[in-house]
Design a protein around this motif. Structure first.
Motif, PDB file in Angstrom:
ATOM      1  N   ALA A   1      40.936  41.780  36.043  1.00  0.00           N
ATOM      2  CA  ALA A   1      40.669  42.855  36.984  1.00  0.00           C
ATOM      3  C   ALA A   1      39.721  43.865  36.340  1.00  0.00           C
ATOM      4  CB  ALA A   1      41.974  43.535  37.381  1.00  0.00           C
TER       5      ALA A   1
ATOM      6  N   PHE B   1      38.155  47.866  36.925  1.00  0.00           N
ATOM      7  CA  PHE B   1      38.478  49.083  37.650  1.00  0.00           C
ATOM      8  C   PHE B   1      37.280  50.003  37.772  1.00  0.00           C
ATOM      9  CE2 PHE B   1      42.272  47.323  35.841  1.00  0.00           C
ATOM     10  CZ  PHE B   1      43.156  47.362  36.905  1.00  0.00           C
TER      11      PHE B   1
ATOM     12  N   SER C   1      37.617  46.573  32.233  1.00  0.00           N
ATOM     13  CA  SER C   1      38.853  45.844  32.464  1.00  0.00           C
ATOM     14  C   SER C   1      39.991  46.618  31.818  1.00  0.00           C
ATOM     15  CB  SER C   1      38.755  44.451  31.846  1.00  0.00           C
ATOM     16  OG  SER C   1      38.635  44.573  30.445  1.00  0.00           O
TER      17      SER C   1
ATOM     18  N   ASN D   1      47.858  50.881  37.626  1.00  0.00           N
ATOM     19  CA  ASN D   1      48.484  50.550  38.910  1.00  0.00           C
ATOM     20  C   ASN D   1      48.861  51.796  39.689  1.00  0.00           C
ATOM     21  OD1 ASN D   1      48.209  47.837  38.586  1.00  0.00           O
ATOM     22  ND2 ASN D   1      50.241  47.512  37.734  1.00  0.00           N
TER      23      ASN D   1
ATOM     24  N   GLN E   1      45.756  53.301  41.141  1.00  0.00           N
ATOM     25  CA  GLN E   1      45.331  52.555  42.324  1.00  0.00           C
ATOM     26  C   GLN E   1      46.130  52.980  43.542  1.00  0.00           C
ATOM     27  OE1 GLN E   1      44.189  48.214  42.518  1.00  0.00           O
ATOM     28  NE2 GLN E   1      45.097  48.306  40.482  1.00  0.00           N
TER      29      GLN E   1
ATOM     30  N   ASP F   1      40.252  48.589  42.321  1.00  0.00           N
ATOM     31  CA  ASP F   1      40.143  47.334  41.604  1.00  0.00           C
ATOM     32  C   ASP F   1      38.946  46.579  42.179  1.00  0.00           C
ATOM     33  OD1 ASP F   1      40.391  44.889  40.449  1.00  0.00           O
ATOM     34  OD2 ASP F   1      42.540  44.690  40.853  1.00  0.00           O
TER      35      ASP F   1
ATOM     36  N   ASP G   1      39.637  40.896  42.263  1.00  0.00           N
ATOM     37  CA  ASP G   1      40.901  40.670  42.946  1.00  0.00           C
ATOM     38  C   ASP G   1      41.653  39.601  42.165  1.00  0.00           C
ATOM     39  OD1 ASP G   1      42.827  40.974  44.868  1.00  0.00           O
ATOM     40  OD2 ASP G   1      41.985  39.435  46.157  1.00  0.00           O
TER      41      ASP G   1
ATOM     42  N   ARG H   1      44.577  39.222  41.086  1.00  0.00           N
ATOM     43  CA  ARG H   1      46.026  39.131  41.123  1.00  0.00           C
ATOM     44  C   ARG H   1      46.528  37.837  41.737  1.00  0.00           C
ATOM     45  NH1 ARG H   1      47.009  44.621  40.338  1.00  0.00           N
ATOM     46  NH2 ARG H   1      45.471  45.060  38.761  1.00  0.00           N
TER      47      ARG H   1
END
Lengths: 136, 136
Positions: free
Chosen positions: A69, A71, B26, B51, B54, B61, B64, B66
């Motif tokens: 990921a 950011f 990252s 997190n 976000q 992010d 993607d 995840r």
DNA sequence: CTCCGTGCAAAGCGTTTGCATGCCG
DNA sequence: CGGCATGCAAACGCTTTGCACGGAG
């Protein structure tokens, strides 16, 4: 030109599943479906075949689940330029297409966000590697 | 309203790094940078803070990474509608914005491909959960 | 003082890979 | 018959999580 693969039952089954799928199956879903026809097929084989199909351009990966990921401190929506050579991500500051700037509702689907990424090669990578031809 | 987080040195450092970053770091890169100021900060903490940021909308992010990869037997480029409620992915068959149909070169970056995804809620999920308001 | 956020390490998840075997061509 | 794709299981990279502790409020 991509070298032709050996014709195997596994490949035949996986190709059939992906081509017949109306949705967008994950590798695990393809695997489960494939096992109905080939109970001993392995998940690793499914991954290998899907990767080959991608390289052949017969299948595309809808998501981008490979890399880590990344950011962005900017929280406004803006497209990104992703370099396939060095992996760097840059913001794109040009004007947005109208249909993207004002998404709302389409086909009964309420849009609340979008993601637009351009893939290609940055100036540095093109200078180093020579400019790759357009997609393919 | 998102509940305010406790103010900690770790959070302060991570927020500073992400906001100051010109690139798109990252989690690992944020971690390495953060260790210069807080040698004992852990990678897990960096992930937890990212997190939270976000969820607060203070960071986005870019990729993607995840979910699992999803494959599409259609090999032409077309946008996808990704439902945030049920995770299903649908093809979008409307007309493409002009700037997307003919990408070529921008800012010295040679575009060879793009990916356009709309996020939102499908009819079924909206009926079940009530229609969530626009992005936020 | 009370909790929540942290550090640490292990687990989790999706994906890739090394090796021996079997099948394609 | 030679070599490549397969099956299996272990490894891998990124991310999350359980637990006990320490610092914020």
């Amino acid at each position: 030109m991509v070298k032709a693969q050996r014709h195997t039952r596994q490949r035949e089954v996986v190709v059939g599943i992906v081509r017949a799928a109306t949705g967008h199956p994950s590798a695990a879903e393809v695997y489960l479906e494939a096992r109905k026809q080939l109970p001993h097929i392995s998940l690793g084989t499914v991954y290998r075949i899907l990767n080959v199909l991608q390289r052949e351009g017969r299948v595309q990966d809808v998501t981008d689940a490979r890399a880590a990921a990344r950011f962005d401190g900017r929280t406004d929506r803006h497209p990104h330029l992703v370099c396939l050579g060095c992996g760097r991500v840059a913001d794109f500051d040009g004007p947005l297409p109208a249909a993207v700037t004002a998404p709302d509702e389409m086909e009964g689907f309420r849009v609340v966000d979008y993601r637009l990424e351009f893939y290609g090669y940055c100036r540095e990578c093109r200078a180093r590697d020579g400019a790759p031809a357009a997609a393919g």
